[in-house]
Design a protein around this motif. Structure first.
Motif, PDB file in Angstrom:
ATOM      1  N   GLN A  58      -1.454   2.046   8.344  1.00 53.33           N
ATOM      2  CA  GLN A  58      -2.704   2.399   7.652  1.00 53.33           C
ATOM      3  C   GLN A  58      -3.474   1.147   7.251  1.00 53.33           C
ATOM      4  OE1 GLN A  58      -2.630   4.104   3.570  1.00 53.33           O
ATOM      5  NE2 GLN A  58      -3.761   5.827   4.469  1.00 53.33           N
ATOM      6  N   SER A  59      -2.759   0.116   6.805  1.00 56.07           N
ATOM      7  CA  SER A  59      -3.425  -1.135   6.436  1.00 56.07           C
ATOM      8  C   SER A  59      -4.086  -1.773   7.645  1.00 56.07           C
ATOM      9  CB  SER A  59      -2.418  -2.109   5.822  1.00 56.07           C
ATOM     10  OG  SER A  59      -1.918  -1.618   4.595  1.00 56.07           O
ATOM     11  N   VAL A  60      -3.408  -1.731   8.792  1.00 55.74           N
ATOM     12  CA  VAL A  60      -3.988  -2.280  10.014  1.00 55.74           C
ATOM     13  C   VAL A  60      -5.241  -1.507  10.395  1.00 55.74           C
ATOM     14  CG1 VAL A  60      -3.630  -2.625  12.484  1.00 55.74           C
ATOM     15  CG2 VAL A  60      -1.806  -3.188  10.882  1.00 55.74           C
ATOM     16  N   GLU A  61      -5.175  -0.179  10.318  1.00 59.07           N
ATOM     17  CA  GLU A  61      -6.334   0.647  10.655  1.00 59.07           C
ATOM     18  C   GLU A  61      -7.507   0.340   9.734  1.00 59.07           C
ATOM     19  OE1 GLU A  61      -4.683   4.532  10.312  1.00 59.07           O
ATOM     20  OE2 GLU A  61      -4.010   4.604  12.415  1.00 59.07           O
ATOM     21  N   ARG A  62      -7.210   0.149   8.449  1.00 60.54           N
ATOM     22  CA  ARG A  62      -8.279  -0.169   7.500  1.00 60.54           C
ATOM     23  C   ARG A  62      -8.860  -1.559   7.768  1.00 60.54           C
ATOM     24  NH1 ARG A  62      -5.361   2.171   1.966  1.00 60.54           N
ATOM     25  NH2 ARG A  62      -6.066   4.341   2.213  1.00 60.54           N
ATOM     26  N   ALA A  63      -8.000  -2.503   8.127  1.00 61.73           N
ATOM     27  CA  ALA A  63      -8.483  -3.855   8.448  1.00 61.73           C
ATOM     28  C   ALA A  63      -9.412  -3.811   9.661  1.00 61.73           C
ATOM     29  CB  ALA A  63      -7.311  -4.792   8.703  1.00 61.73           C
ATOM     30  N   ILE A  64      -9.029  -3.028  10.666  1.00 59.79           N
ATOM     31  CA  ILE A  64      -9.880  -2.881  11.849  1.00 59.79           C
ATOM     32  C   ILE A  64     -11.212  -2.260  11.469  1.00 59.79           C
ATOM     33  CG2 ILE A  64     -10.119  -1.664  14.057  1.00 59.79           C
ATOM     34  CD1 ILE A  64      -7.070  -1.959  14.373  1.00 59.79           C
ATOM     35  N   ALA A  65     -11.169  -1.248  10.598  1.00 61.64           N
ATOM     36  CA  ALA A  65     -12.399  -0.580  10.158  1.00 61.64           C
ATOM     37  C   ALA A  65     -13.320  -1.561   9.432  1.00 61.64           C
ATOM     38  CB  ALA A  65     -12.064   0.609   9.263  1.00 61.64           C
ATOM     39  N   ILE A  66     -12.736  -2.464   8.643  1.00 51.16           N
ATOM     40  CA  ILE A  66     -13.533  -3.474   7.944  1.00 51.16           C
ATOM     41  C   ILE A  66     -14.232  -4.380   8.945  1.00 51.16           C
ATOM     42  CG2 ILE A  66     -13.389  -5.562   6.523  1.00 51.16           C
ATOM     43  CD1 ILE A  66     -11.236  -4.169   4.869  1.00 51.16           C
ATOM     44  N   ASP A  68     -19.378  -1.713  -1.019  1.00 51.52           N
ATOM     45  CA  ASP A  68     -19.859  -1.068   0.208  1.00 51.52           C
ATOM     46  C   ASP A  68     -18.718  -0.850   1.191  1.00 51.52           C
ATOM     47  OD1 ASP A  68     -22.465  -1.057  -0.717  1.00 51.52           O
ATOM     48  OD2 ASP A  68     -22.910  -3.033   0.122  1.00 51.52           O
ATOM     49  N   ILE A  69     -17.875  -1.850   1.319  1.00 56.10           N
ATOM     50  CA  ILE A  69     -16.753  -1.755   2.255  1.00 56.10           C
ATOM     51  C   ILE A  69     -15.752  -0.707   1.780  1.00 56.10           C
ATOM     52  CG2 ILE A  69     -14.796  -3.029   3.220  1.00 56.10           C
ATOM     53  CD1 ILE A  69     -16.619  -5.547   3.079  1.00 56.10           C
ATOM     54  N   GLY A  70     -15.495  -0.699   0.476  1.00 57.55           N
ATOM     55  CA  GLY A  70     -14.590   0.311  -0.072  1.00 57.55           C
ATOM     56  C   GLY A  70     -15.105   1.718   0.153  1.00 57.55           C
ATOM     57  N   GLY A 103     -13.388   4.611   2.125  1.00 53.43           N
ATOM     58  CA  GLY A 103     -12.934   5.683   1.254  1.00 53.43           C
ATOM     59  C   GLY A 103     -11.778   5.255   0.371  1.00 53.43           C
ATOM     60  N   VAL A 104     -11.762   3.987  -0.030  1.00 51.11           N
ATOM     61  CA  VAL A 104     -10.700   3.466  -0.888  1.00 51.11           C
ATOM     62  C   VAL A 104     -11.318   2.772  -2.098  1.00 51.11           C
ATOM     63  CG1 VAL A 104      -9.154   3.142   1.075  1.00 51.11           C
ATOM     64  CG2 VAL A 104     -10.593   1.232   0.317  1.00 51.11           C
ATOM     65  N   HIS A 105     -10.497   2.538  -3.116  1.00 53.93           N
ATOM     66  CA  HIS A 105     -10.963   1.814  -4.291  1.00 53.93           C
ATOM     67  C   HIS A 105     -11.279   0.381  -3.892  1.00 53.93           C
ATOM     68  CE1 HIS A 105     -10.830  -0.093  -8.305  1.00 53.93           C
ATOM     69  NE2 HIS A 105     -11.160   1.125  -8.750  1.00 53.93           N
ATOM     70  N   LYS A 106     -12.227  -0.222  -4.606  1.00 52.52           N
ATOM     71  CA  LYS A 106     -12.646  -1.569  -4.229  1.00 52.52           C
ATOM     72  C   LYS A 106     -11.526  -2.597  -4.389  1.00 52.52           C
ATOM     73  CE  LYS A 106     -14.896  -2.895  -8.596  1.00 52.52           C
ATOM     74  NZ  LYS A 106     -16.179  -3.349  -9.192  1.00 52.52           N
ATOM     75  N   SER A 107     -10.548  -2.309  -5.245  1.00 47.98           N
ATOM     76  CA  SER A 107      -9.421  -3.240  -5.377  1.00 47.98           C
ATOM     77  C   SER A 107      -8.596  -3.264  -4.091  1.00 47.98           C
ATOM     78  CB  SER A 107      -8.536  -2.841  -6.556  1.00 47.98           C
ATOM     79  OG  SER A 107      -7.987  -1.551  -6.366  1.00 47.98           O
TER      80      SER A 107
END
Length: 259
Positions: free
Chosen positions: A12-20, A34-36, A40-44
């Protein structure tokens, strides 16, 4: 937490990194919020992912605004994407020649799916320069390198590409299929492409094809800068230089015109 859960979290972290990375490729400088929101995740959570990507050189943070954009580390990775492993190395002398003779920003671009990606860049020496394009994906229909790739497509692939909807970036973006096809025909006849205020207002570029030893278009070598500086008269001066630089790159890849 089980090992399976840890593996799932890692994926999931890899998928989110790719999405970023994909988000920054589309929109450029962007804030953590904006990226969060995009993920669909918290900005932290977004901040932790960005910090990891920044440590790897894949994104960079603006010192004043705190916003992020793609980092130069992506350009190093992009160089390994090409079918021809020596493309950057062989095209570099042509890029350097063009940079010396124009003092404008010079880029080397390859086709990746339905977009083109800048895999090498030499920045302008002028006080007012265009942005960094390294690693950035840009649309085919609104850029001069993209038009080079469209013009090199076989008819079946071109028809399939033109059948897809296109985004309008400015009033001058060619989104009508008939108008774009006419532009592609001009590129094929002329041997080069130009884009004036089509991706961004105030941005002009020109590009020419780089061919391998089989005559296939493997890259587009281009120059870009502010439209007020690259006006019609200046473009007439630049186009022959762009074509010559692309020919230099092609010859180093083994291409021989008329052979």
């Amino acid at each position: 937490m089980t090992s399976q859960e840890r593996r799932s979290g890692g994926v999931q972290s890899v998928e989110r990194a790719i999405a970023i990375l994909e988000f920054l490729a589309r929109y450029g400088w962007s804030g953590v919020t904006d990226i969060g929101n995009e993920l669909g995740v918290h900005k932290s959570t977004a901040f932790r992912l960005l910090s990891t990507l920044e440590a790897g050189g894949l994104v960079e943070q603006h010192a004043d605004s705190g916003k992020y954009r793609l980092g130069v580390g992506l350009a190093r990775l992009a160089r390994g994407v090409n079918d021809e492993p020596n493309l950057n190395q062989q095209a570099r002398p042509g890029c350097e020649w063009l940079a010396r003779h124009t003092e404008e920003t010079v880029t080397l671009n390859v086709l990746e799916g339905t977009e083109c990606v800048t895999v090498d860049q030499i920045a302008s020496t002028s006080f007012v320069v265009s942005r960094s394009w390294l690693g950035r994906q840009t649309p085919l229909h609104a850029t001069s390198p993209g038009k080079i790739f469209l013009a090199s497509m076989p008819e079946e692939k071109l028809a399939e590409t033109l059948a897809r909807p296109r985004e309008r970036y400015t009033e001058r973006t060619l989104v009508d299929a008939a108008a774009l096809r006419a532009e592609i025909s001009r590129v094929r006849v002329n041997g080069y492409a130009v884009a004036v205020d089509e991706l961004e207002d105030g941005l002009t570029s020109a590009a020419a094809p780089v061919r391998d030893d089989a005559g296939e278009v493997v890259a587009a070598l281009g120059v870009s800068g502010p439209s007020y500086r690259l006006d019609a008269d200046r473009l007439k001066e630049l186009v022959p230089l762009v074509c010559h630089a692309a020919d230099l790159a092609s010859s180093r890849l083994g291409y021989r015109a008329g052979a």
